[in-house]
Design a protein around this motif. Structure first.
Motif, short mmCIF file in Angstrom:
data_model
loop_
_atom_site.label_atom_id
_atom_site.label_comp_id
_atom_site.label_asym_id
_atom_site.label_seq_id
_atom_site.Cartn_x
_atom_site.Cartn_y
_atom_site.Cartn_z
N LEU A 360 73.11 -3.40 -14.89
CA LEU A 360 74.14 -4.27 -15.48
C LEU A 360 74.49 -5.43 -14.56
O LEU A 360 74.61 -6.58 -15.01
N VAL A 361 74.65 -5.15 -13.27
CA VAL A 361 74.92 -6.23 -12.31
C VAL A 361 73.76 -7.22 -12.28
O VAL A 361 73.96 -8.44 -12.24
N CYS A 366 71.84 -12.59 -13.57
CA CYS A 366 70.76 -13.47 -14.02
C CYS A 366 71.23 -14.40 -15.13
O CYS A 366 70.86 -15.58 -15.17
N PHE A 367 72.04 -13.88 -16.05
CA PHE A 367 72.56 -14.70 -17.14
C PHE A 367 73.35 -15.89 -16.60
O PHE A 367 73.16 -17.04 -17.03
N LEU A 368 74.23 -15.65 -15.64
CA LEU A 368 75.07 -16.72 -15.10
C LEU A 368 74.25 -17.77 -14.36
O LEU A 368 74.45 -18.98 -14.54
N LEU A 469 71.47 -12.12 -21.51
CA LEU A 469 72.76 -11.74 -22.10
C LEU A 469 72.56 -10.60 -23.11
O LEU A 469 73.34 -9.64 -23.14
N LEU A 470 71.51 -10.69 -23.92
CA LEU A 470 71.19 -9.58 -24.83
C LEU A 470 70.85 -8.32 -24.03
O LEU A 470 71.17 -7.20 -24.46
N GLY A 471 70.22 -8.50 -22.88
CA GLY A 471 69.89 -7.37 -22.02
C GLY A 471 71.12 -6.64 -21.53
O GLY A 471 71.13 -5.41 -21.42
N VAL A 472 72.19 -7.38 -21.21
CA VAL A 472 73.44 -6.76 -20.77
C VAL A 472 73.97 -5.82 -21.85
O VAL A 472 74.37 -4.68 -21.58
N VAL A 473 73.97 -6.30 -23.09
CA VAL A 473 74.47 -5.49 -24.21
C VAL A 473 73.61 -4.25 -24.41
O VAL A 473 74.11 -3.13 -24.59
#
Length: 496
Positions: A360-361, A366-368, A469-473
């Motif tokens: 998650l981290v 990576c998204f940011l 971002l989809l990966g976080v979800v």
């Protein structure tokens, strides 16, 4: 608790045939061995770590393929025949195929050769893979035809795909419960070591010199792994060779046969529960297996659409297109050192913090950073703002992107199949992960030069940020925590 109960059962079985006057000594022995198995500590396991380090020498060579193109593209696009071994610069289309065929080879490698691990053994297959790896780099050192380069890159990709599928299985099967995550994460450390090696020495070497340097770790692997490191005890038990399995455990644990008997008995019981060979069709028969398959196939997709391999393959050209005050070489070395430091730290934390938290981290970070990179290239293209005041942003963003990626996304997707699948599906599960990961590697790296040329580099990075971002979800809702859990614990979670 499940693991403790299994160990207790194994220890009860080993009591049979013990005379009455030996009872007190046996109880003391049982307590010692029970603590050894469940803690992953007890005894000297320096040889176990040495075995993991030696096996990962092959990973150093394989990982150099990811960044080999970054310094070499400058040479192969040079019009000077003295510098360029091809004589003429390669075209953008040839660049796409040249960089992406490695990923395509890695897709097919596990499909055709992954099951050999269950036939000839983990160690023998890894040793066989050393041959085409050394041969491939040797051919790259002397080749003068772009078609030969492409063919060799495909073969090296096939080798790397199998290594990424089989090495995690070997590391998991020789590990103890308390250090399973750390040993599995050694792959990430050595993968980054190979990447850093190319970043540091690549810009100063010719195609021939760099290719030879990339082959050296494989040669060392073939010598030391082949002579000193044993086969997986789990594989030996599956083949009914209990005597060799005992020797393997004794060597890995640096203990006597008496002190590995309980662990060997536990391995035997687990293997006996999974005697048949698993097929792809069997993966759809149970809910836990279907969910494990979905997780192991999907997580590498998010790993690749983060754009890491694009950054690895085109880092030099990407940095050249920015307006930073640093040289491309200095920037790449800084990025390589930071990512190496982060992956070592993450390896030390994986059995303490857990896999899911690190994932998650990793994806959120990576998204940011990818969003910031997309914003930088958008402002640079629009020429509305004075981008020179933000010249530091690309290097900082790329450095933190590499750092966050190496917190979890770099290695955990390849570790999970050995934890989510039972023994009969481990090879198949790992092969499917490699298929998914390198399949999307090929698609992303192949399409990047075309999309960036026609629509701009900023669109590529915004697509990458959207993917993470989809990966976080996905990770938050679907991926279980496997830290310190037995397969039975994990299976119960997957069945919910």
């Amino acid at each position: 608790m499940e693991d403790r109960e299994q160990v207790e059962e194994a220890l009860v079985d080993t009591k049979e045939g013990i005379n009455e006057h030996e009872h007190d000594n046996k109880i003391r022995y049982n307590n010692e061995t029970k603590n050894d198995i469940t803690s992953g500590g007890g005894g000297g396991n320096s040889f176990l770590y040495l075995s993991a380090l030696t096996s990962n020498l092959l990973m150093i060579s394989c990982s150099t393929n990811f960044t080999w193109t970054s310094p070499m593209l400058k040479i192969l696009t040079n019009s000077d025949p003295v510098i360029n071994p091809l004589g003429t610069p390669i075209t953008p289309l040839q660049q796409s195929w040249f960089t992406s065929l490695f990923g395509l080879g890695a897709v097919f490698g596990p499909i055709f050769f992954g099951k050999l691990a269950d036939i000839i053994g983990r160690k023998k297959l890894l040793m066989l893979l050393a041959i085409p790896n050394i041969a491939g780099f040797s051919i790259l050192a002397v080749a003068s035809d772009i078609r030969v380069y492409c063919l060799v890159r495909f073969v090296l990709g096939a080798v790397t795909g199998v290594v990424y599928a089989i090495l995690p299985i070997y590391l998991t099967e020789i590990s103890e419960l308390g250090n399973r995550g750390m040993l599995g994460s050694f792959m990430s450390v050595f993968s980054n070591l190979g990447i850093l090696l190319v970043f540091v020495i690549g810009p100063y070497l010719s195609v021939k010199q760099l290719s030879i340097c990339c082959a050296v770790p494989t040669l060392l692997f073939a010598i030391f792994f082949g002579i000193f490191i044993p086969e997986s005890p789990v594989y030996l038990v599956t083949k009914g060779d209990r005597a060799e399995a005992t020797k393997s455990l004794m060597k890995l644990r640096q203990r006597s046969s008496r002190h590995v008997e309980a662990e060997l008995h536990l391995i035997t019981k687990n293997v006996e529960k999974q005697t048949e060979v698993g097929t792809v069709g069997d993966l759809f028969k149970e809910r836990s297996l279907r969910r494990a398959l979905f997780i192991c196939f999907t997580l590498p997709v998010f790993q690749q659409i983060s754009g890491l391999q694009v950054v690895n393959s085109f880092l030099g050209p990407i940095l050249d297109s920015t307006k930073t005050g640093l040289s491309t070489y200095t920037s790449t070395v800084i990025i390589g050192i930071v990512r190496m430091f982060v992956v070592v730290t993450a390896t030390a934390l994986i059995d303490r913090v857990g896999r899911k938290v690190l994932l998650l981290v990793s994806t959120l970070g990576c998204f940011l950073t990818l969003t910031l990179l997309g914003m930088y290239f958008h402002l640079d293209k629009s020429e509305v703002f004075d981008i020179e005041s933000f010249s530091w942003l690309p290097v900082i963003s790329l450095t933190f992107f590499m750092a966050f990626f190496n917190v979890g996304l770099v290695g955990i997707p390849f570790l999970l199949p050995s934890e989510l699948f039972p023994p009969k599906f481990k090879s198949l599960g790992s092969s499917l992960v490699s298929f998914s990961s390198f399949g999307f590697y090929f698609l992303v790296v192949m399409s990047y030069p075309i999309i960036s040329h026609w629509y701009g580099i900023e669109l590529c990075f915004w697509m990458f940020s959207g993917g993470t971002l989809l990966g976080v979800v996905f990770i938050y809702f679907m991926v279980p925590e496997t830290k310190g859990k037995t397969y039975n614990d994990i299976k119960k979670f997957l069945e919910k």
